[in-house]
Design an enzyme around this catalytic site. Sequence first.
Site, short mmCIF file in Angstrom:
data_model
loop_
_atom_site.label_atom_id
_atom_site.label_comp_id
_atom_site.label_asym_id
_atom_site.label_seq_id
_atom_site.Cartn_x
_atom_site.Cartn_y
_atom_site.Cartn_z
N LYS A 49 0.79 -1.18 -0.10
CA LYS A 49 -0.03 0.04 0.01
C LYS A 49 0.95 1.14 0.12
CE LYS A 49 -3.65 -2.38 2.33
NZ LYS A 49 -4.21 -2.61 3.55
N GLN A 91 -4.90 -1.94 9.70
CA GLN A 91 -4.56 -2.90 9.33
C GLN A 91 -5.02 -3.97 9.85
OE1 GLN A 91 -3.04 -3.47 6.25
NE2 GLN A 91 -3.38 -5.47 6.36
N ASP A 116 -11.32 2.67 4.35
CA ASP A 116 -11.63 1.10 4.14
C ASP A 116 -13.10 0.83 4.18
OD1 ASP A 116 -9.56 -0.64 3.62
OD2 ASP A 116 -8.74 -0.80 5.51
#
Length: 954
Positions: A49, A91, A116
Amino acid sequence: ELPCQILQVRERLKQQVAEMKEKFPGFRPGLAILQVGNRDDSNLYINMKLKAAAEVMPKLVAKNISCYTPTVLKCIASLNGDPAVHGFIVQLPLDSDKPINTEKITNAVAPEKDVDGLSSINAGKLSRGDLGDCFIPCTPKGCMELIRQTGVQVAGKRAVVVGRSKIVGAPMHDLLLWNHATVTTCHSKTTTLAEEVGKADILVVAAGKAEMVKGEWIKPGAIVIDCGINHVPDSTKASGKRVVGDVAYSTAKERASYITPVPGGVGPMTVAMLMQSTVESAQRFLEKFQPGKWNIQYNQLTLKVPVPSDIEISQSCIPKPIDQVAREVGLFPDEVELYGQTKAKVHLSALERLKSQPDGKYIVVTGITPTPLGEGKSTTTVGLVQALGAHLHQNVFACVRQPSQGPTFGIKGGAAGGGYCQVIPMDEFNLHLTGDIHAITAANNLVAAAVDARIFHELTQTDQALYSRLVPSVNGVRKFSDIQIRRLQKLGINKTDPATLTKEEVNFFVRLDIDPSTITWQRVLDTNDRFLRKITIGQSPTEKGFSRTAQFDITVSSEIMAVLALSDGLDDMKKRLGRMVVASSKRGEPVTADDLGVTGALAVLMKDAVKPNLMQTLEGTPVFVHAGPFANIAHGNSSVLADKIALKLVGKEGFVVTEAGFGADIGMEKFFNIKCRYSGLRPHVVVLVATVRALKMHGGGPAVSTGQGVPWARGNLQLLAKGCSNLNKQIQNARMFGVPVVVAVNAFKTDTKAELALVVQLAKEAGAFDAVECTHWAEGGKGAVALAQAVQRASQTPSNFRFLYNLELPVIDKIRLIAKQIYGASDIELLPEAQEKVAMYTKQGFGNLPICMAKTHLSLSHDPEQKGAPTGFILPIRDIRASVGAGFLYPLVGTERVSSVTNKFWELQPGRGKERNPCIAGEFCVHLQVRVEQDNCCTAYKTTTVDDIPPKRS
């Protein structure tokens, strides 16, 4: 074709970021990734990422290996409030050897940064179809992008999703559904899985099982999106395993029209969508916080007749939460330090962030020569901003001074405005606010204590003892501080090792050798306590007889207040504090706060006071309250910092309305010649406040006093016209600086229409751009709309601003220019002490400082009894003092001995002695401190020098 598709997305994002940077220089989207633990697979994903992010935006990574939820939540809260972070992901999975609530963690991320799309708020919006107002999880979003790039229309197609996870399956179902597909969700428990898969025009598989979907199940021509990543044994690979998807690729590709490979399919597109969501978040952020683009909520006033008391009005209004006000004007959360619900400090980082933005229009409110009760400048300032904001829907900020407790608890009262034009809550505004005045009190008195302590120690100790105190040995090592090195350099000693100084150099270093008779630094407190005006200090036995006469001043008259008002940042304030001159040495050299070694301590005490205070008006427009210097002995204006930040926040078409103290001959003149000179800001319009009652006084009517009953001389237009000489002169004073003038005629209920119309007419004839009757005290912003419109028009005209004098002129010439041009004097007269000071300050290098005249505010002249626009008088200057840190010299206007003009007033008429003079023959006159032997104090006045003769008293 897939790498080409991802490249197209990234190139599009690069272009969007470039456009943002061009429109908002220095801005770039920022992405934060929070990792709990140190899993290898998480590290791999994060690095992937970050690599992608580096191509389109700067990376911002926060790692936290704590396994305790509160610590993680604290880190999330910090990132939520960071304006440099626009995309923020946690994460998953969370790697912790302690229990940790994943849902609580993901829901703690601010929804507007949750790129997200995992928070319950974003998931809920997606489930109900609010696609334009939420973030979609990156994998489903990437899948939709891949489908879109095939050119196949989703609407009307039959779609099957295999998998029901919160990250892929469930949001994929919702996304396809709201794009008008007919969607079926299957999972490992679906008994007719092959049959359902065979119906799919669009198939998305995210089941987490290697090659679970067989090629023969797939409908010919279907679009197949494989989200699976699975490892299966493979002896041909060096690692002994290979990566496969959830679909048997080799057979499925023979039937599908489009199919994503594994690896290299959905994964890279998912990362690309993460970048896209971050860019979208940054775009939303810029729309929300774009300077000059406010989305502000105004408060509706409920007007009452008669108008209630100020405190009743203030308490009847419910203020907006101050953090809401901050958001409305474009301040970031980390730029605002809340002090309860109704006031806040604004960090100076806001000015740095906005430095490339254009300034708004700069308006200064001043007045004619006032009565002791004032003419309503603060009320007009607030009324004008309420009119511009709540009624004309312009971005507008008020910048006003913080009031001292002296006037607040005295006859004048508070300074929050009045009637329906107030800064609220008025009680908090008028009292402690955020403690700035207390900080100034502490800092000022620290300097005073340091002065006397230094004199005491130098008188009672040897050079070596002083040296040991000033440069103590720590673990056997002596070291000069930075401030001590500056003092050594000032003395011409270029040494940095304390052990290398000679005895003579030590003597010069440790002894300031202050002459007590030259001390100009006084102690302060923020209360009118007349018995502290002259005091004797040092009477304790511990001071060993070293006493002297001193005094207390009011805090807002402290030079530190003026330093605060004129500083343009913390570093500049610290330099100004260090330059403050507190006395002279016996050699005639100035002694500064830097010489005393207290500059750093002063800066620490003032580190919060330097931040402007944010409040609001009754109608919900923003206000900066900062600094409170008196306009007679200082420059009488709010802070440069407040004005600068406000001018950036309002944007190019917005307005900042700031107020200058007392009449235009004092506050406005100092605003132009001192404040604008140091700030570099250029005003667009002067608003000059006038009242009928004050103009009648200037025309020869009696003085205005509190509690006055039925108005005298009502309708006397001749008296009013005569008094307008003062208005005319103040209009000329403003125009002398090249700035258009709008006169605000502050109407009282006792004024007649004819009186108000006459003032408007005469103001225009005197050269005002416009003159407007104002009723804002009784009607709020509505009563100042005409004034606001006039100010808008005036601000569009060319402003040819210029200073009255050049700093290079001799001190006497600068004083003479102010006296003749602004006050109307024919010349000035410097008394002997003032002449000595001119020579001393010129010799010390302070001759190029601007001039800050310390003069009565009740007359254009030095005599408060002379009203109107007197001319031909000689302006006496009895002394000149220096505020070197603030950056000006201030001449003291007037003489301690009563002038012949004043003596004339004190001549008693036959039969009126007891009425005008309460002293009885033979009694002690407390005002003059002399024995009065006859029933006429004038004899004593004519022959006695006094410090402060109160007008109209015996």
